[in-house]
Design an enzyme around this catalytic site. Structure first.
Site, PDB file in Angstrom:
ATOM      1  CG  ASP A 131      -2.057   0.997   1.081  1.00 38.73           C
ATOM      2  OD1 ASP A 131      -2.359   1.397  -0.058  1.00 38.73           O
ATOM      3  OD2 ASP A 131      -2.635   1.379   2.109  1.00 38.73           O
ATOM      4  CE1 TYR A 133      -0.438   8.422   4.342  1.00 37.23           C
ATOM      5  CE2 TYR A 133       1.573   9.709   4.116  1.00 37.23           C
ATOM      6  CZ  TYR A 133       0.357   9.472   4.734  1.00 37.23           C
ATOM      7  OH  TYR A 133      -0.066  10.290   5.765  1.00 37.23           O
ATOM      8  CG  HIS A 138      -4.241  10.693   2.656  1.00 36.51           C
ATOM      9  ND1 HIS A 138      -5.349  10.658   3.483  1.00 36.51           N
ATOM     10  CD2 HIS A 138      -3.397   9.726   3.112  1.00 36.51           C
ATOM     11  CE1 HIS A 138      -5.178   9.700   4.392  1.00 36.51           C
ATOM     12  NE2 HIS A 138      -4.004   9.115   4.190  1.00 36.51           N
ATOM     13  NE  ARG A 147       4.339  15.236  10.737  1.00 31.58           N
ATOM     14  CZ  ARG A 147       3.771  14.162  10.168  1.00 31.58           C
ATOM     15  NH1 ARG A 147       3.522  13.104  10.893  1.00 31.58           N
ATOM     16  NH2 ARG A 147       3.485  14.155   8.892  1.00 31.58           N
ATOM     17  CD  GLU A 204      -6.288   4.558   4.557  1.00 32.66           C
ATOM     18  OE1 GLU A 204      -5.701   3.662   3.899  1.00 32.66           O
ATOM     19  OE2 GLU A 204      -5.726   5.278   5.396  1.00 32.66           O
ATOM     20  CD  GLU A 206      -5.458   2.880  -0.121  1.00 35.98           C
ATOM     21  OE1 GLU A 206      -4.719   2.160  -0.822  1.00 35.98           O
ATOM     22  OE2 GLU A 206      -5.275   3.091   1.088  1.00 35.98           O
ATOM     23  CG  ASP A 238      -5.763   0.092   3.317  1.00 34.91           C
ATOM     24  OD1 ASP A 238      -5.790  -1.079   3.712  1.00 34.91           O
ATOM     25  OD2 ASP A 238      -4.861   0.896   3.632  1.00 34.91           O
ATOM     26  NE  ARG A 242      -7.955   6.678   9.376  1.00 35.24           N
ATOM     27  CZ  ARG A 242      -7.211   6.459   8.312  1.00 35.24           C
ATOM     28  NH1 ARG A 242      -5.969   6.033   8.417  1.00 35.24           N
ATOM     29  NH2 ARG A 242      -7.707   6.657   7.099  1.00 35.24           N
ATOM     30  CD  GLN A 245      -3.038   4.502  10.686  1.00 38.84           C
ATOM     31  OE1 GLN A 245      -4.257   4.489  10.504  1.00 38.84           O
ATOM     32  NE2 GLN A 245      -2.202   4.924   9.761  1.00 38.84           N
ATOM     33  CE1 TYR A 249       3.099   7.538  12.842  1.00 33.55           C
ATOM     34  CE2 TYR A 249       1.745   7.582  14.827  1.00 33.55           C
ATOM     35  CZ  TYR A 249       2.560   8.234  13.921  1.00 33.55           C
ATOM     36  OH  TYR A 249       2.838   9.551  14.075  1.00 33.55           O
ATOM     37  CE  LYS A 258      -3.603   2.118   7.436  1.00 34.65           C
ATOM     38  NZ  LYS A 258      -4.348   3.003   6.558  1.00 34.65           N
ATOM     39  CB  THR A 262      -7.529  -4.686   2.036  1.00 26.43           C
ATOM     40  OG1 THR A 262      -6.646  -4.381   3.124  1.00 26.43           O
ATOM     41  CG2 THR A 262      -7.363  -3.650   0.943  1.00 26.43           C
ATOM     42  CB  THR A 355      -6.132   7.853   1.478  1.00 28.75           C
ATOM     43  OG1 THR A 355      -6.091   6.816   2.446  1.00 28.75           O
ATOM     44  CG2 THR A 355      -7.462   8.564   1.544  1.00 28.75           C
ATOM     45  CD  GLU A 369      -7.601  12.774   4.025  1.00 28.60           C
ATOM     46  OE1 GLU A 369      -7.826  11.582   3.727  1.00 28.60           O
ATOM     47  OE2 GLU A 369      -7.080  13.581   3.239  1.00 28.60           O
TER      48      GLU A 369
HETATM   49 MN    MN Z   1      -4.136   2.731   2.797  1.00 28.36          MN
END
Ligand code: MN
Length: 423
Positions: A131, A133, A138, A147, A204, A206, A238, A242, A245, A249, A258, A262, A355, A369
């Protein structure tokens, strides 16, 4: 493009005109063996019947049967010349001025089924699932939430096509419902982690493509040769936990968040069908390293929709739209980057995009989002709101290309979230 007509009636809004001819695997009835089919209008053409009748002779197929098979892998590994030759034969056989099938009532009865009557199966035996990114929008949105806008994109983002190795065993077919996963989380203000059902469940938006022909270990695929290795594309949801994650992560990326499901759409739309819908690839600044610089820098114009239907709603409601061409990195760059180390991609590997968010607010490809981490709930018809996906919600992803009066589509990938099985 000149629009060709088939003797099979096809509505203007169908995803599956003669220009598409996507491949899937189906059983005519649940007790019958899976075999390869091609979607045409609301029908499925049984490729195993065509093969057995000798109607594919003279194409670049081998003497062994590749369509009387439970997956597309045997056909996929033959390579792009074989795929193109079968596509051309099918477009001829199915055209309204070709009598071979059109006027053979017995053969037509054995070769065609209504899509609504058949059982679809996972089309490909997937060895590995990667997968990416690849949506800068996104990455920027998620980075801003976690951040701040000043540090939103990681310093590597505009240089390296970021990806992780996903889990192939839990790639499932559209229509298979899933249970809310269970795992470890640590809410922001909690002192210690918790264990229980995921609370922030997400989709997600995708797309992914399947590798047709492999490269051997130690031999990277040149970016200008990458397209020949791509068999075709599907819609990919996907699913993401959250809160799991967020806790797990660092430092190695997502794992349990994840790996539980899927979902993919059942019809693989081939690279040959998509070629007319290529558009120039995205502007890339800074200039990528030469191994990522294709002479022909292309991406695809694929319109995408996300819809949700809760248990109280009568029909799905669109909550987002996007387009494949919003991605910062292209399919060829995915292949070139994946293999630059000498990593061998194999027939049936699935490479997903990440995504697909666009620049606009309504083009955000995840609930994370769309609800901006839960601070801006999404309103649904009937007065319900959503920050994340609730039990009983069905999520639909749809996609299609359209140009010069020709429309080809991907159908949809849909699945319902069922309650957790308990801890
Ligand atoms: Mn994904």
């Amino acid at each position: 493009m000149t629009k060709r007509q088939s003797f099979i009636p096809i509505s203007d809004q169908s995803d599956f005109p003669l220009e598409n001819l996507p491949y899937g695997v189906f059983s005519p009835t649940p007790d019958k063996a899976p075999r390869v089919g091609v979607a045409l209008g609301d029908q499925v053409l049984d490729m195993a019947v065509l093969e057995a009748e000798g109607l594919l002779e003279g194409t670049k197929l081998p003497s062994v049967r590749v369509f009387d098979q439970p997956t597309l892998n045997a056909f996929m590994e033959l390579g792009h010349e074989a795929w193109a030759s079968v596509r051309k034969r099918l477009q001829d056989l199915l055209a309204n001025d070709t009598p071979t099938l059109r006027d053979n009532r017995d053969l037509r009865a054995r070769a065609f089924y209504a899509q609504s009557d058949v059982v679809m199966h996972l089309p490909v035996r997937i060895g590995d699932y990667t997968d990416f990114y690849s949506s800068k929008h996104h990455a920027f949105n998620v980075g801003t939430m976690f951040r701040g806008a000043d540090n939103a994109l990681m310093p590597n983002y505009l240089h390296v096509p970021i990806a992780y190795h996903g889990r192939a065993s839990s790639v499932i077919l559209s229509g298979q419902d899933i249970h809310r996963p269970i795992g470890q989380t640590k809410p922001k203000d909690a002192q210690v982690p918790q264990f229980g059902p995921c609370k922030l469940f997400d989709f997600e938006l995708e797309m992914g493509f399947f590798i047709g022909t492999s490269n051997t270990l130690g031999n990277p695929v040149n970016v200008d040769e990458a397209e020949k290795h791509i068999f075709g594309f599907v819609l990919v949801n996907d699913w993401s936990a959250r809160d799991i994650q967020t806790w797990e992560y660092q430092p190695l990326g997502p794992f349990n968040a994840k790996n539980f499901a899927t979902s993919i759409s059942p019809w693989v739309v081939t690279m040959d069908a998509l070629r007319p819908f290529r558009v120039p690839g995205p502007d890339q600044d800074p200039e990528p390293f030469s191994y990522l610089k294709a002479q022909d820098h292309w991406t695809l114009d694929i319109k995408l929709d996300v819809l949700i239907q809760s248990e109280t709603m009568d029909e799905p409601h669109r909550i987002a739209r996007s387009n494949y061409h919003h991605l910062y990195w292209t399919p060829s760059q995915h292949v070139a980057h994946h293999t630059i180390t000498g990593c061998n991609l194999q027939t049936g590997d699935l490479l997903a995009s990440g995504t697909i968010s666009g620049p606009e607010k309504e083009e955000r490809g995840s609930m994370l989002e769309l609800s901006w981490r839960g601070t801006e709930p999404v309103e649904l018809p009937g007065g319900e709101t959503r920050k994340f996906i609730q039990d009983g919600d069905t999520v639909f992803l749809r996609g299609f290309c359209e140009r010069d009066g020709v429309r080809i589509g991907f159908g949809e990938v849909a699945a319902k979230l069922l309650p957790s099985k308990g801890v």
